[in-house]
Design an enzyme around this catalytic site. Structure first.
Site, short mmCIF file in Angstrom:
data_model
loop_
_atom_site.label_atom_id
_atom_site.label_comp_id
_atom_site.label_asym_id
_atom_site.label_seq_id
_atom_site.Cartn_x
_atom_site.Cartn_y
_atom_site.Cartn_z
N LYS A 9 6.63 -4.07 -4.32
CA LYS A 9 8.05 -3.75 -4.26
C LYS A 9 8.57 -3.78 -2.83
CE LYS A 9 12.01 -2.26 -5.88
NZ LYS A 9 12.85 -3.31 -6.50
N GLU B 57 18.81 -16.44 -7.92
CA GLU B 57 18.33 -15.11 -8.29
C GLU B 57 17.80 -15.10 -9.73
OE1 GLU B 57 17.41 -12.67 -6.85
OE2 GLU B 57 17.47 -11.02 -8.27
N ARG C 116 5.16 0.16 -5.89
CA ARG C 116 5.08 -0.59 -4.64
C ARG C 116 4.14 -1.79 -4.77
NH1 ARG C 116 6.74 2.52 -0.10
NH2 ARG C 116 5.33 1.40 1.27
N CYS D 25 0.81 -1.22 0.00
CA CYS D 25 0.00 0.00 0.00
C CYS D 25 0.85 1.28 0.00
CB CYS D 25 -0.87 0.07 1.24
SG CYS D 25 -1.88 -1.37 1.50
N GLY E 207 -0.69 -1.22 6.62
CA GLY E 207 -0.40 -2.05 7.78
C GLY E 207 -1.57 -2.96 8.09
N HIS F 218 20.11 -35.72 -7.81
CA HIS F 218 19.39 -36.10 -6.59
C HIS F 218 17.89 -35.84 -6.68
CE1 HIS F 218 23.23 -36.95 -4.82
NE2 HIS F 218 23.64 -35.78 -5.25
N GLU G 72 9.13 -14.18 -11.37
CA GLU G 72 8.46 -12.94 -10.96
C GLU G 72 7.83 -12.18 -12.11
OE1 GLU G 72 10.42 -10.57 -7.37
OE2 GLU G 72 11.78 -10.92 -9.03
C1 F6R Z 1 12.73 -9.66 -6.06
C2 F6R Z 1 12.30 -8.73 -5.08
C3 F6R Z 1 11.98 -9.23 -3.70
C4 F6R Z 1 12.76 -8.38 -2.69
C5 F6R Z 1 12.36 -8.74 -1.25
C6 F6R Z 1 13.19 -7.97 -0.24
O1 F6R Z 1 12.90 -9.08 -7.31
O2 F6R Z 1 12.23 -7.58 -5.34
O3 F6R Z 1 12.29 -10.58 -3.55
O4 F6R Z 1 14.12 -8.61 -2.90
O5 F6R Z 1 11.01 -8.48 -1.06
O6 F6R Z 1 13.05 -6.60 -0.44
P1 F6R Z 1 14.02 -5.57 0.24
O7 F6R Z 1 15.37 -5.76 -0.37
O8 F6R Z 1 13.45 -4.24 -0.05
O9 F6R Z 1 14.04 -5.89 1.70
#
Ligand code: F6R
Length: 615
Positions: A610, A488, A27, A2, A101, A511, A495
């Site tokens: 985000k 990664e 976000r 949010c 929240g 395995h 994603e």
């Molecule tokens: C992946 C991604 C998420 C963040 C995770 C942690 O592309 O963006 O996996 O890496 O939510 O976010 P931060 O680094 O902001 O704590």
């Protein structure tokens, strides 16, 4: 997750609120809304879906007034719908509130309010908070000074959970109240105007001055200025900080997507991460922000790295870096696990939390748990002034600039680079000679140029992405330094493309994973010329023997890989410990071009946020 934008000033609020919400789109959200106050009362508009839907509704029914609050919602309690979107109003319809929240005791508060005659029109916890504040407001005599602020304070004393809120009331038409506990809230200070926002990207176009509010702070803004008070203390201090980036940094420029822009920003981002932090004279890294002297750093005999998602993957690469270069045992753990398990940490353990946003709820929870136990916790963050940065005992800023694309890219490579600096620093205090330290510095300094070389292959990577875009599943393999990169790479692919993808240490193939290999399941194999190259070649043979297509990342000129792989992405020659920063970049591009080929919403993938500010 949010987003909040609120405005009190002399201009029309509506366009500023809409623009602020657009700036917070990254976000993640599923609906949006705003409420504006003017002489005619309170006007609320809410829409499920993209901000465009809200803007279109506002064009038909403009909300006039110079005081307003607005919100992008990422559903937790109640499905995404117009009804559940914020702002929510109280029983009188005169108070409007937006909230980030989770109000944990909303069910019992709601039950009580219902018995007192309140009726609710949404499924949200937020509406309960609006009614609760409204209820306190009604109970205070009409001439009570700071009536809205007092009502907010009284209500928040009854609330368990997390919140960042902005509240307005028709009977106090020149007042905007904000409060935070656990969810970020920033006050932007302009000329004759103030903003409240979840993060500074919403306000940076209007001001470079901000107050990052602390938990339990209440900010009350009126036409004369603002004051900050505290829910728990007699008085609350605050600091006015300069916002460390400009609007242009947060724009897409000539790129079609933020993600692509941020991928191409990596030579600069890495330069920023190392600038001023390498001492040729002492052949070591200089990281003053750790707030630890040489004796204290020398006393560390174990490191624990905790984070979520991409940041954890950077930590997994960091584990190899620090263990190999500095010979200090390192453990990595999901922040969401660490915060609830009873992890033994002895007094010589140093805890690192890694977070681009500096606001991730699980990472913040892990930080607080470690600090509660009395341990020193250092942060590796990008967002200056974020909660994690402020609550850490010290740390290292990434200085990567704003990362708007939901998929983390430049933050990963910056975090890995910072782990390389830490490995050098710790290593030089233990086993590394000055000449070994110098060699590491020289290699780290090559990174921006080497990254430029992989980026120049983007057309080749695009062609490979187009070739495999119809796959329903992909596997990623790497060993040692490249294992975290494989994790990664797979995360990026799922994603933004929604293709199922998994990363594994290459030798795990036998395995169980080998059962998945067939002619329709491509394996992305990160196979630079390093100490496990021959082992990787055997694993590639095992995949080929089962007709699995191979996309290999190999060191330039490696004919052995070229002879067997279906497609090759070339990596410039580099030592193994800096290679993860280089090899992760083609994987970002592979995901990006696959997502584009599939017509996905690259910068705003479905269901993702985000900054994950709730548990
Ligand atoms: C992946 C991604 C998420 C963040 C995770 C942690 O592309 O963006 O996996 O890496 O939510 O976010 P931060 O680094 O902001 O704590």
């Amino acid at each position: 997750m949010c987003g909040i934008v609120a405005y009190l000033g002399e201009k029309e609020a509506q366009p500023l609120l809409l623009e602020g919400l657009r700036r917070l789109e990254y976000r993640g959200y599923d609906s949006s809304g705003m409420a504006v106050l003017n002489g005619g009362g309170l006007h609320v508009l809410k829409k499920v879906g993209r901000i465009q839907a809200l803007a279109a509704a506002a064009e038909i029914t403009p909300l006039h007034g110079s005081l307003g609050i607005s919100h992008t919602r990422w559903a937790t309690h109640g499905e995404p719908s117009d009804r559940n979107a914020h702002p929510h109003v109280d029983a009188t319809g005169k108070l409007a509130l937006v909230h980030n929240g989770v109000i944990e005791n909303y069910a019992s508060l709601k039950k009580r309010l219902i018995t007192e005659g309140h009726t609710f029109t949404s499924d949200t916890d937020t509406e309960v908070l609006a009614h609760l504040i409204g209820d306190h407001f009604q109970k205070l005599p009409a001439n009570t000074p700071s009536r809205l602020e007092r009502a907010v304070m009284a209500a928040l004393r009854e609330v368990q959970g997390t919140y960042g809120i902005a509240v307005i009331h028709q009977d106090e038409p020149g007042v905007l109240v904000g409060a935070r506990r656990g969810s970020p809230l920033v006050l932007g200070i302009g000329v004759g105007e103030h903003f409240l926002a979840s993060d500074v990207s919403a306000v940076v176009a209007y001001t470079q001055k901000a107050v990052y509010l602390n938990d339990y702070d209440i900010v009350t803004i009126d036409r004369n200025g603002f004051r900050v008070s505290s829910l728990t203390k007699q008085s609350a201090g605050f600091e006015i900080s300069a916002i460390d980036f400009h609007q242009a940094d947060a724009d897409k420029g000539e790129f079609p997507h933020y993600m692509l822009k941020e991928i191409f920003e990596q030579p600069q981002a890495i330069q920023n991460a190392i600038r001023g932090r390498l001492s040729h004279e002492d052949s070591t890294a200089v990281l003053g922000g750790l707030n630890m002297d040489a004796k204290e750093l020398r006393g560390i005999d174990r490191i624990l790295v905790t984070a979520c998602g991409t940041a954890l993957h950077a930590g997994i690469v960091g584990e190899h870096l620090i263990e190999s270069i500095a010979q200090i045992p390192v453990e990595t753990d999901f922040a969401s696990e660490f915060r609830y398990r009873n992890c033994p940490i002895d007094r010589r353990t140093l805890v690192f939390v890694v977070s681009q946003s500096g606001e991730t709820a699980d990472t913040l929870g892990a930080l607080r748990e470690a600090r509660r136990k009395g341990f020193r916790v250092l942060g590796i963050c990008n967002n200056v002034g974020s909660t994690i940065a402020r609550e850490s005992d010290g740390g290292v800023y990434m200085h990567a600039g704003p990362e708007i694309g939901v998929a983390a890219t430049k933050s990963f490579t910056s975090q890995v680079t910072i782990f390389a600096l830490l490995a050098l620093l710790f290593g030089r205090m233990r086993y590394l000679s000055a000449s070994q330290g110098r060699e590491i510095i020289e290699n780290i300094e090559k990174l921006p140029t080497l990254i430029g070389q992989v980026l120049s292959q983007s057309e080749r990577i695009k062609a490979i992405a187009n070739k495999y875009a119809k796959s329903s599943s992909m596997l990623y393999f790497g060993r040692l330094y490249q294992y975290g990169v494989a994790l990664e790479g797979a995360l990026k692919m799922k994603e933004i493309t929604y293709i199922h993808a998994e990363g594994y240490p290459a030798a795990e193939l036998k395995h169980g994973i080998i059962a998945l290999i067939d002619k329709n399941t491509p394996s992305v194999f990160i196979c630079p010329q390093d100490s496990v190259h021959d082992k990787n070649m055997s694993t590639i043979q095992e995949i080929k023997a089962r007709k699995g297509p191979i996309i290999a990342l190999a060191t330039e000129g490696d004919t052995s890989v070229e002879a067997i792989a279906d497609d090759v992405i070339w990596l410039p020659k580099a030592v193994d410990y800096i290679m993860p920063v280089i090899s992760s970049i083609p994987l970002q591009l592979l995901s990006y071009y696959t997502a584009v080929a599939l017509n996905r919403d690259v910068d705003k993938p479905r269901n993702l946020a985000k900054s994950v500010t709730v548990e």
